[in-house]
Design a protein around this motif. Sequence first.
Motif, PDB file in Angstrom:
ATOM      1  N   UNK A  25     -13.294   1.636  -8.638  1.00  0.00           N
ATOM      2  CA  UNK A  25     -12.536   1.024  -7.540  1.00  0.00           C
ATOM      3  C   UNK A  25     -11.222   0.467  -8.078  1.00  0.00           C
ATOM      4  N   UNK A  26     -11.288  -0.192  -9.222  1.00  0.00           N
ATOM      5  CA  UNK A  26     -10.075  -0.742  -9.833  1.00  0.00           C
ATOM      6  C   UNK A  26      -9.142   0.392 -10.272  1.00  0.00           C
ATOM      7  N   UNK A  27      -9.693   1.411 -10.910  1.00  0.00           N
ATOM      8  CA  UNK A  27      -8.877   2.560 -11.327  1.00  0.00           C
ATOM      9  C   UNK A  27      -8.264   3.275 -10.130  1.00  0.00           C
ATOM     10  N   UNK A  28      -9.027   3.423  -9.058  1.00  0.00           N
ATOM     11  CA  UNK A  28      -8.508   4.080  -7.859  1.00  0.00           C
ATOM     12  C   UNK A  28      -7.359   3.282  -7.250  1.00  0.00           C
ATOM     13  N   UNK A  29      -7.433   1.963  -7.320  1.00  0.00           N
ATOM     14  CA  UNK A  29      -6.345   1.133  -6.799  1.00  0.00           C
ATOM     15  C   UNK A  29      -5.067   1.345  -7.600  1.00  0.00           C
ATOM     16  N   UNK A  30      -5.204   1.376  -8.921  1.00  0.00           N
ATOM     17  CA  UNK A  30      -4.030   1.567  -9.771  1.00  0.00           C
ATOM     18  C   UNK A  30      -3.458   2.974  -9.583  1.00  0.00           C
ATOM     19  N   UNK A  31      -4.318   3.980  -9.619  1.00  0.00           N
ATOM     20  CA  UNK A  31      -3.864   5.366  -9.444  1.00  0.00           C
ATOM     21  C   UNK A  31      -3.301   5.560  -8.034  1.00  0.00           C
ATOM     22  N   UNK A  32      -3.946   4.966  -7.040  1.00  0.00           N
ATOM     23  CA  UNK A  32      -3.456   5.070  -5.665  1.00  0.00           C
ATOM     24  C   UNK A  32      -2.078   4.477  -5.497  1.00  0.00           C
ATOM     25  N   UNK A  33      -1.833   3.362  -6.152  1.00  0.00           N
ATOM     26  CA  UNK A  33      -0.507   2.757  -6.064  1.00  0.00           C
ATOM     27  C   UNK A  33       0.545   3.636  -6.726  1.00  0.00           C
ATOM     28  N   UNK A  34       0.254   4.082  -7.944  1.00  0.00           N
ATOM     29  CA  UNK A  34       1.219   4.898  -8.677  1.00  0.00           C
ATOM     30  C   UNK A  34       1.471   6.233  -7.979  1.00  0.00           C
ATOM     31  N   UNK A  35       0.410   6.906  -7.580  1.00  0.00           N
ATOM     32  CA  UNK A  35       0.554   8.200  -6.931  1.00  0.00           C
ATOM     33  C   UNK A  35       1.158   8.058  -5.536  1.00  0.00           C
ATOM     34  N   UNK A  36       0.778   7.005  -4.819  1.00  0.00           N
ATOM     35  CA  UNK A  36       1.345   6.755  -3.494  1.00  0.00           C
ATOM     36  C   UNK A  36       2.825   6.469  -3.549  1.00  0.00           C
ATOM     37  N   UNK A  37       3.245   5.710  -4.541  1.00  0.00           N
ATOM     38  CA  UNK A  37       4.678   5.449  -4.722  1.00  0.00           C
ATOM     39  C   UNK A  37       5.431   6.724  -5.076  1.00  0.00           C
ATOM     40  N   UNK A  38       4.818   7.556  -5.893  1.00  0.00           N
ATOM     41  CA  UNK A  38       5.459   8.809  -6.293  1.00  0.00           C
ATOM     42  C   UNK A  38       5.582   9.774  -5.110  1.00  0.00           C
ATOM     43  N   UNK A  39       4.544   9.843  -4.278  1.00  0.00           N
ATOM     44  CA  UNK A  39       4.539  10.806  -3.177  1.00  0.00           C
ATOM     45  C   UNK A  39       5.385  10.365  -1.991  1.00  0.00           C
ATOM     46  N   UNK A  40       5.281   9.100  -1.615  1.00  0.00           N
ATOM     47  CA  UNK A  40       5.998   8.688  -0.417  1.00  0.00           C
ATOM     48  C   UNK A  40       6.653   7.331  -0.503  1.00  0.00           C
ATOM     49  N   UNK A  41       6.098   6.484  -1.306  1.00  0.00           N
ATOM     50  CA  UNK A  41       6.683   5.173  -1.514  1.00  0.00           C
ATOM     51  C   UNK A  41       6.389   4.157  -0.427  1.00  0.00           C
TER      52      UNK A  41
END
Length: 104
Positions: A25-41
Amino acid sequence: MYENDPLWKMRHALAGVALALLACVVLAAVIGRLLGDFLGGTYAWRAGVYAALLLYVVTGAIVLFAKVARHETRPINAGRVGRWTLSLWLWPLLLALGGRKRSE
Protein backbone atom coordinates in the motif's frame (compact mmCIF):
# COMPACT_ATOMS: atom_id res chain seq x y z
CA MET A 1 -8.29 -25.87 21.09
CA TYR A 2 -6.63 -24.42 17.97
CA GLU A 3 -5.78 -27.72 16.30
CA ASN A 4 -9.07 -27.84 14.37
CA ASP A 5 -9.15 -24.17 13.38
CA PRO A 6 -8.10 -23.77 9.72
CA LEU A 7 -7.24 -20.09 10.20
CA TRP A 8 -4.89 -20.98 13.03
CA LYS A 9 -3.08 -23.42 10.75
CA MET A 10 -2.67 -20.63 8.17
CA ARG A 11 -1.62 -17.95 10.66
CA HIS A 12 1.89 -17.63 9.20
CA ALA A 13 0.54 -17.11 5.70
CA LEU A 14 -2.09 -14.65 6.94
CA ALA A 15 0.50 -12.62 8.83
CA GLY A 16 2.90 -12.69 5.88
CA VAL A 17 0.37 -11.55 3.33
CA ALA A 18 -1.02 -8.89 5.68
CA LEU A 19 2.41 -7.36 6.34
CA ALA A 20 3.35 -7.58 2.66
CA LEU A 21 0.07 -5.93 1.66
CA LEU A 22 0.71 -3.12 4.13
CA ALA A 23 4.13 -2.54 2.55
CA CYS A 24 2.54 -2.67 -0.93
CA VAL A 25 0.00 0.00 0.00
CA VAL A 26 2.84 2.37 0.87
CA LEU A 27 4.77 1.44 -2.29
CA ALA A 28 1.64 1.86 -4.42
CA ALA A 29 1.15 5.35 -2.99
CA VAL A 30 4.69 6.38 -3.86
CA ILE A 31 4.60 4.78 -7.33
CA GLY A 32 1.10 6.18 -7.93
CA ARG A 33 2.26 9.68 -7.15
CA LEU A 34 5.36 9.48 -9.32
CA LEU A 35 3.65 7.76 -12.24
CA GLY A 36 0.54 9.95 -11.94
CA ASP A 37 2.65 13.09 -12.06
CA PHE A 38 4.53 11.76 -15.07
CA LEU A 39 1.37 10.78 -16.98
CA GLY A 40 -0.92 13.69 -16.27
CA GLY A 41 0.18 15.69 -13.29
CA THR A 42 -3.31 16.04 -11.82
CA TYR A 43 -4.81 14.61 -8.68
CA ALA A 44 -7.19 12.52 -10.77
CA TRP A 45 -4.27 10.84 -12.55
CA ARG A 46 -2.44 10.15 -9.29
CA ALA A 47 -5.58 8.77 -7.65
CA GLY A 48 -6.40 6.64 -10.67
CA VAL A 49 -2.93 5.14 -10.88
CA TYR A 50 -2.92 4.50 -7.13
CA ALA A 51 -6.32 2.80 -7.31
CA ALA A 52 -5.21 0.61 -10.21
CA LEU A 53 -2.03 -0.38 -8.35
CA LEU A 54 -4.03 -1.18 -5.21
CA LEU A 55 -6.42 -3.34 -7.19
CA TYR A 56 -3.43 -5.13 -8.73
CA VAL A 57 -1.70 -5.94 -5.42
CA VAL A 58 -4.91 -6.86 -3.58
CA THR A 59 -5.77 -9.25 -6.40
CA GLY A 60 -2.25 -10.64 -6.15
CA ALA A 61 -2.63 -11.08 -2.40
CA ILE A 62 -5.83 -13.05 -2.85
CA VAL A 63 -4.41 -15.23 -5.62
CA LEU A 64 -1.13 -15.97 -3.85
CA PHE A 65 -2.78 -16.61 -0.52
CA ALA A 66 -5.14 -19.09 -2.15
CA LYS A 67 -2.23 -20.83 -3.89
CA VAL A 68 0.33 -21.07 -1.10
CA ALA A 69 -1.42 -20.61 2.26
CA ARG A 70 -1.68 -24.30 3.11
CA HIS A 71 2.05 -24.81 2.44
CA GLU A 72 3.26 -21.82 4.47
CA THR A 73 4.14 -23.12 7.93
CA ARG A 74 7.41 -21.42 8.87
CA PRO A 75 7.38 -18.41 11.22
CA ILE A 76 7.44 -14.90 9.79
CA ASN A 77 10.70 -12.96 9.52
CA ALA A 78 11.81 -9.90 7.55
CA GLY A 79 13.12 -11.92 4.62
CA ARG A 80 9.88 -13.82 4.24
CA VAL A 81 7.83 -10.61 4.36
CA GLY A 82 10.13 -9.16 1.70
CA ARG A 83 9.58 -12.23 -0.46
CA TRP A 84 5.81 -11.94 -0.03
CA THR A 85 5.99 -8.23 -0.93
CA LEU A 86 7.94 -8.94 -4.09
CA SER A 87 5.56 -11.78 -4.92
CA LEU A 88 2.57 -9.44 -4.69
CA TRP A 89 4.09 -7.27 -7.41
CA LEU A 90 5.16 -10.19 -9.60
CA TRP A 91 2.15 -12.45 -9.05
CA PRO A 92 1.14 -12.87 -12.74
CA LEU A 93 4.63 -14.09 -13.58
CA LEU A 94 4.72 -16.41 -10.59
CA LEU A 95 1.28 -17.73 -11.45
CA ALA A 96 2.28 -18.38 -15.05
CA LEU A 97 5.52 -20.09 -14.09
CA GLY A 98 3.94 -22.05 -11.25
CA GLY A 99 1.27 -23.52 -13.48
CA ARG A 100 3.71 -25.40 -15.69
CA LYS A 101 4.70 -28.96 -15.01
CA ARG A 102 8.39 -29.42 -14.52
CA SER A 103 9.97 -32.19 -16.53
CA GLU A 104 12.71 -34.07 -14.77
